[in-house]
Design a protein around this motif. Structure first.
Motif, PDB file in Angstrom:
ATOM      1  N   THR A  24       0.949  -1.406   0.069  1.00 63.05           N
ATOM      2  CA  THR A  24      -0.050   0.002  -0.003  1.00 63.05           C
ATOM      3  C   THR A  24       1.032   1.108   0.238  1.00 63.05           C
ATOM      4  O   THR A  24       2.010   1.167   0.814  1.00 63.05           O
ATOM      5  N   LEU A  25       0.811   2.152  -0.748  1.00 64.36           N
ATOM      6  CA  LEU A  25       1.591   3.551  -1.240  1.00 64.36           C
ATOM      7  C   LEU A  25       0.876   4.497  -0.339  1.00 64.36           C
ATOM      8  O   LEU A  25      -0.500   4.648  -0.699  1.00 64.36           O
ATOM      9  N   THR A  26       1.258   5.186   0.345  1.00 68.91           N
ATOM     10  CA  THR A  26       0.912   6.499   0.770  1.00 68.91           C
ATOM     11  C   THR A  26       1.662   7.720   0.819  1.00 68.91           C
ATOM     12  O   THR A  26       2.685   7.637   1.075  1.00 68.91           O
ATOM     13  N   LEU A  27       1.235   8.790   0.113  1.00 66.05           N
ATOM     14  CA  LEU A  27       1.870   9.927   0.077  1.00 66.05           C
ATOM     15  C   LEU A  27       1.596  10.864   1.146  1.00 66.05           C
ATOM     16  O   LEU A  27       0.199  10.936   1.333  1.00 66.05           O
ATOM     17  N   MET A  28       2.430  11.430   1.678  1.00 64.98           N
ATOM     18  CA  MET A  28       2.281  12.222   2.890  1.00 64.98           C
ATOM     19  C   MET A  28       3.137  13.642   2.759  1.00 64.98           C
ATOM     20  O   MET A  28       4.132  13.637   2.328  1.00 64.98           O
ATOM     21  N   ARG A  29       2.437  14.487   3.344  1.00 65.28           N
ATOM     22  CA  ARG A  29       3.327  15.763   3.472  1.00 65.28           C
ATOM     23  C   ARG A  29       3.431  15.852   5.084  1.00 65.28           C
ATOM     24  O   ARG A  29       2.528  15.565   5.916  1.00 65.28           O
ATOM     25  N   ILE A  30       4.836  16.201   5.129  1.00 65.85           N
ATOM     26  CA  ILE A  30       5.246  16.285   6.762  1.00 65.85           C
ATOM     27  C   ILE A  30       5.383  17.653   7.083  1.00 65.85           C
ATOM     28  O   ILE A  30       5.963  18.434   6.507  1.00 65.85           O
ATOM     29  N   ASN A  31       4.464  18.002   8.244  1.00 65.44           N
ATOM     30  CA  ASN A  31       4.618  19.163   9.103  1.00 65.44           C
ATOM     31  C   ASN A  31       5.556  19.057  10.194  1.00 65.44           C
ATOM     32  O   ASN A  31       5.251  18.040  10.993  1.00 65.44           O
ATOM     33  N   THR A  32       6.157  20.277  10.325  1.00 72.12           N
ATOM     34  CA  THR A  32       7.057  20.316  11.694  1.00 72.12           C
ATOM     35  C   THR A  32       6.369  21.295  12.474  1.00 72.12           C
ATOM     36  O   THR A  32       6.395  22.468  12.258  1.00 72.12           O
TER      37      THR A  32
END
Length: 183
Positions: A24-32
């Motif tokens: 399963t592929l998941t695209l994520m934006r990483i917020n800090t």
């Protein structure tokens, strides 16, 4: 995914992986969060296949770091992080200043704007010549940052209309005019 784009463009993000069983592929934006330095992940798009294609109509809010995660029953693995830089023109600048002052008083004029790349901010006094009705702009102060603060020791010559202009490679925008009355 291209690393630098202009707001309004459509980009396609591609993520592929070889695995068995299928991942399963998941695209994520990483917020800090700078206060806690805790990284939170926003699940944007997930499919149980080994290739992911996702179109994004880019806005300034899409800027940031992205990662693709592949996960199956054998484990998970993240791609290298990729930074998306979004260029956009200035928003309408916010010009703040006193409207009525006494001659000799010192006032602070500020102008702020959002843009990327940073805008060149120019504070101008607009003078109207009653004979020709031509508007001329006097460039008083200009800085290549997104906040401008300028102190004026007010004389009667400083009375008039003021405007702040923000300009970068993507466009320009003027603030609403502010009137300064000198008593």
């Amino acid at each position: 995914m291209r690393s630098e784009v202009t707001e309004g463009q459509t980009i396609t993000v591609t993520c592929t992986v070889e695995s068995f069983p299928q991942s399963t592929l998941t695209l994520m934006r990483i917020n800090t969060n700078p206060q806690s330095l805790k990284i939170t992940e926003n699940n944007l798009y997930s499919r149980p296949i080994n290739s992911l294609y996702h179109k994004i109509n880019v806005t300034s809010a899409d800027a940031g770091w992205y990662v693709c995660r592949a996960q199956n029953s054998e484990g998970s693995k993240d791609s290298k992080q990729k930074k998306l830089v979004v260029k956009y023109p200035p928003t309408e600048p916010i010009l703040s200043m006193s409207s009525e002052v006494t001659e000799g008083q010192t006032i602070t004029v500020s102008c702020t704007v959002e843009s990327f790349p940073q805008s060149n901010l120019t504070l101008m006094r607009i003078n109207t010549n009653p004979q020709s009705l031509k508007i001329t702009e006097n460039n008083l102060y200009s800085r290549p940052i997104n906040s401008l603060y300028h102190k004026i020791n007010v004389t009667s010559a400083d009375a008039g209309l003021y405007v702040c202009r923000a300009q970068n490679s993507e466009g320009s925008k003027d603030s609403k005019q502010k009137k300064l009355v000198v008593k």
